[in-house]
Design a protein around this motif. Sequence first.
Motif, PDB file in Angstrom:
ATOM      1  N   HIS A  39      33.401   4.322  -3.257  1.00  0.00           N
ATOM      2  CA  HIS A  39      33.614   3.205  -2.356  1.00  0.00           C
ATOM      3  C   HIS A  39      32.692   2.056  -2.936  1.00  0.00           C
ATOM      4  O   HIS A  39      33.162   0.877  -2.327  1.00  0.00           O
ATOM      5  CB  HIS A  39      32.505   3.982  -1.162  1.00  0.00           C
ATOM      6  N   LEU A  40      32.059   2.290  -4.059  1.00  0.00           N
ATOM      7  CA  LEU A  40      31.482   1.019  -4.530  1.00  0.00           C
ATOM      8  C   LEU A  40      32.545   0.290  -5.176  1.00  0.00           C
ATOM      9  O   LEU A  40      32.373  -1.318  -4.902  1.00  0.00           O
ATOM     10  CB  LEU A  40      30.381   1.308  -5.522  1.00  0.00           C
ATOM     11  N   PHE A  41      33.568   0.540  -5.842  1.00  0.00           N
ATOM     12  CA  PHE A  41      34.752  -0.218  -6.390  1.00  0.00           C
ATOM     13  C   PHE A  41      35.568  -0.762  -5.288  1.00  0.00           C
ATOM     14  O   PHE A  41      35.915  -1.866  -5.284  1.00  0.00           O
ATOM     15  CB  PHE A  41      35.528   0.682  -7.279  1.00  0.00           C
ATOM     16  N   GLU A  42      35.836   0.141  -4.245  1.00  0.00           N
ATOM     17  CA  GLU A  42      36.714  -0.136  -3.316  1.00  0.00           C
ATOM     18  C   GLU A  42      36.236  -1.441  -2.469  1.00  0.00           C
ATOM     19  O   GLU A  42      36.827  -2.146  -1.869  1.00  0.00           O
ATOM     20  CB  GLU A  42      36.955   1.117  -2.231  1.00  0.00           C
ATOM     21  N   ASP A  43      34.857  -1.295  -2.188  1.00  0.00           N
ATOM     22  CA  ASP A  43      34.169  -2.356  -1.107  1.00  0.00           C
ATOM     23  C   ASP A  43      34.179  -3.592  -1.954  1.00  0.00           C
ATOM     24  O   ASP A  43      34.303  -4.720  -1.414  1.00  0.00           O
ATOM     25  CB  ASP A  43      32.568  -1.937  -1.234  1.00  0.00           C
ATOM     26  N   ALA A  44      34.017  -3.565  -3.356  1.00  0.00           N
ATOM     27  CA  ALA A  44      34.191  -4.788  -4.267  1.00  0.00           C
ATOM     28  C   ALA A  44      35.578  -5.413  -4.338  1.00  0.00           C
ATOM     29  O   ALA A  44      35.681  -6.530  -3.884  1.00  0.00           O
ATOM     30  CB  ALA A  44      33.572  -4.546  -5.774  1.00  0.00           C
ATOM     31  N   LEU A  45      36.437  -4.583  -4.166  1.00  0.00           N
ATOM     32  CA  LEU A  45      37.868  -5.178  -4.142  1.00  0.00           C
ATOM     33  C   LEU A  45      38.219  -5.387  -2.582  1.00  0.00           C
ATOM     34  O   LEU A  45      38.733  -6.732  -2.497  1.00  0.00           O
ATOM     35  CB  LEU A  45      39.086  -3.849  -4.553  1.00  0.00           C
ATOM     36  N   SER A  46      37.722  -4.803  -1.538  1.00  0.00           N
ATOM     37  CA  SER A  46      37.802  -5.506  -0.371  1.00  0.00           C
ATOM     38  C   SER A  46      37.144  -6.625  -0.010  1.00  0.00           C
ATOM     39  O   SER A  46      37.749  -7.737   0.714  1.00  0.00           O
ATOM     40  CB  SER A  46      37.426  -4.541   0.775  1.00  0.00           C
ATOM     41  N   ALA A  88      40.651 -10.764 -13.544  1.00  0.00           N
ATOM     42  CA  ALA A  88      39.505 -10.985 -14.515  1.00  0.00           C
ATOM     43  C   ALA A  88      38.158 -10.730 -13.928  1.00  0.00           C
ATOM     44  O   ALA A  88      37.013 -10.268 -14.643  1.00  0.00           O
ATOM     45  CB  ALA A  88      39.964 -12.041 -15.343  1.00  0.00           C
ATOM     46  N   GLY A  89      37.915 -11.537 -12.765  1.00  0.00           N
ATOM     47  CA  GLY A  89      36.699 -11.585 -12.240  1.00  0.00           C
ATOM     48  C   GLY A  89      36.352 -10.017 -11.552  1.00  0.00           C
ATOM     49  O   GLY A  89      34.892  -9.547 -11.824  1.00  0.00           O
ATOM     50  N   LEU A  90      37.202  -9.514 -11.185  1.00  0.00           N
ATOM     51  CA  LEU A  90      36.994  -8.232 -10.588  1.00  0.00           C
ATOM     52  C   LEU A  90      36.700  -7.099 -11.769  1.00  0.00           C
ATOM     53  O   LEU A  90      35.729  -6.249 -11.279  1.00  0.00           O
ATOM     54  CB  LEU A  90      38.367  -7.496  -9.919  1.00  0.00           C
ATOM     55  N   VAL A  91      37.313  -7.345 -12.843  1.00  0.00           N
ATOM     56  CA  VAL A  91      36.818  -6.556 -13.826  1.00  0.00           C
ATOM     57  C   VAL A  91      35.325  -6.674 -14.196  1.00  0.00           C
ATOM     58  O   VAL A  91      34.558  -5.812 -14.553  1.00  0.00           O
ATOM     59  CB  VAL A  91      37.583  -6.947 -15.235  1.00  0.00           C
ATOM     60  N   GLY A  92      34.824  -7.825 -14.203  1.00  0.00           N
ATOM     61  CA  GLY A  92      33.378  -8.189 -14.314  1.00  0.00           C
ATOM     62  C   GLY A  92      32.448  -7.332 -13.486  1.00  0.00           C
ATOM     63  O   GLY A  92      31.612  -6.965 -13.694  1.00  0.00           O
ATOM     64  N   THR A  93      33.048  -7.576 -12.081  1.00  0.00           N
ATOM     65  CA  THR A  93      32.276  -6.740 -11.092  1.00  0.00           C
ATOM     66  C   THR A  93      32.351  -5.392 -11.290  1.00  0.00           C
ATOM     67  O   THR A  93      31.158  -4.819 -11.192  1.00  0.00           O
ATOM     68  CB  THR A  93      32.872  -7.329  -9.583  1.00  0.00           C
ATOM     69  N   PHE A  94      33.396  -4.934 -11.591  1.00  0.00           N
ATOM     70  CA  PHE A  94      33.419  -3.470 -11.739  1.00  0.00           C
ATOM     71  C   PHE A  94      32.458  -3.058 -12.979  1.00  0.00           C
ATOM     72  O   PHE A  94      31.969  -1.785 -12.955  1.00  0.00           O
ATOM     73  CB  PHE A  94      34.933  -2.945 -11.920  1.00  0.00           C
ATOM     74  N   LYS A  95      32.644  -3.863 -13.953  1.00  0.00           N
ATOM     75  CA  LYS A  95      31.610  -3.394 -15.239  1.00  0.00           C
ATOM     76  C   LYS A  95      30.119  -3.392 -14.805  1.00  0.00           C
ATOM     77  O   LYS A  95      29.344  -2.645 -15.156  1.00  0.00           O
ATOM     78  CB  LYS A  95      31.848  -4.384 -16.402  1.00  0.00           C
TER      79      LYS A  95
END
Length: 215
Positions: free
Chosen positions: A155-162, A182-189
């Motif tokens: 859910h941590l990744f899904e919440d960031a995507l949402s 590209a920004g989402l990659v940074g957030t996921f990392k």
Amino acid sequence: MCFDQGMRYVYAFDEDAGGGRELLGGKGVGLAEMTALGIPVPAGFTITTDACRAWMASGGEVPEGLDAEVDDHIGRLEERAGLRFGDAERPLLVSVRSGAAVSMPGMMDTILNLGLGDVAVEGLARSTGNRRFAFDSYRRLIQMYGEVVSGVEPHLFEDALSELKRSRGVELDTELDAEDLAGLVGTFKEIYEREVGSAFPQDAREQLRRAYRAV
């Protein structure tokens, strides 16, 4: 525990392993059979159920020789594809998928796009001419790897995507552009490092070895 020095643990799809479903699992034997029939399937290889049994019997110790066999088969894939695993310009990407001799719905794990990192993703963007595709592939890898290998809560990744989609005023993942991803990659990392305590691994072979151990 001592392992049989003469035992093989890895077979390419186009090799006759001789053990059928019990050795290769349902997915592995299916891919081998389709390859033998000349049906076009991506090149690859199967780690046998013998390797899994040896791993379980030893309490989680990878059987001797397995990593070397996998490295050898990755080398063969590189030659066939004309790509290099983890390469900065033309990276080879692989997927790790689980299988079993008997069907186990809901129990199978998959990790796609192994071999991507901060450098390789730029090479993929250049070699394909599609930056959006490259970063979409990378963010999916970080999520699947984080969940399957490192135990990060999905859910941590899904919440960031949402949250990203809300901030962009869109409803679908496909409406995000290359820079969004590209920004989402940074957030996921950042999520990965916070939850795991170490950065997302950039070495392709480290990614792969940890992935097939987990799967």
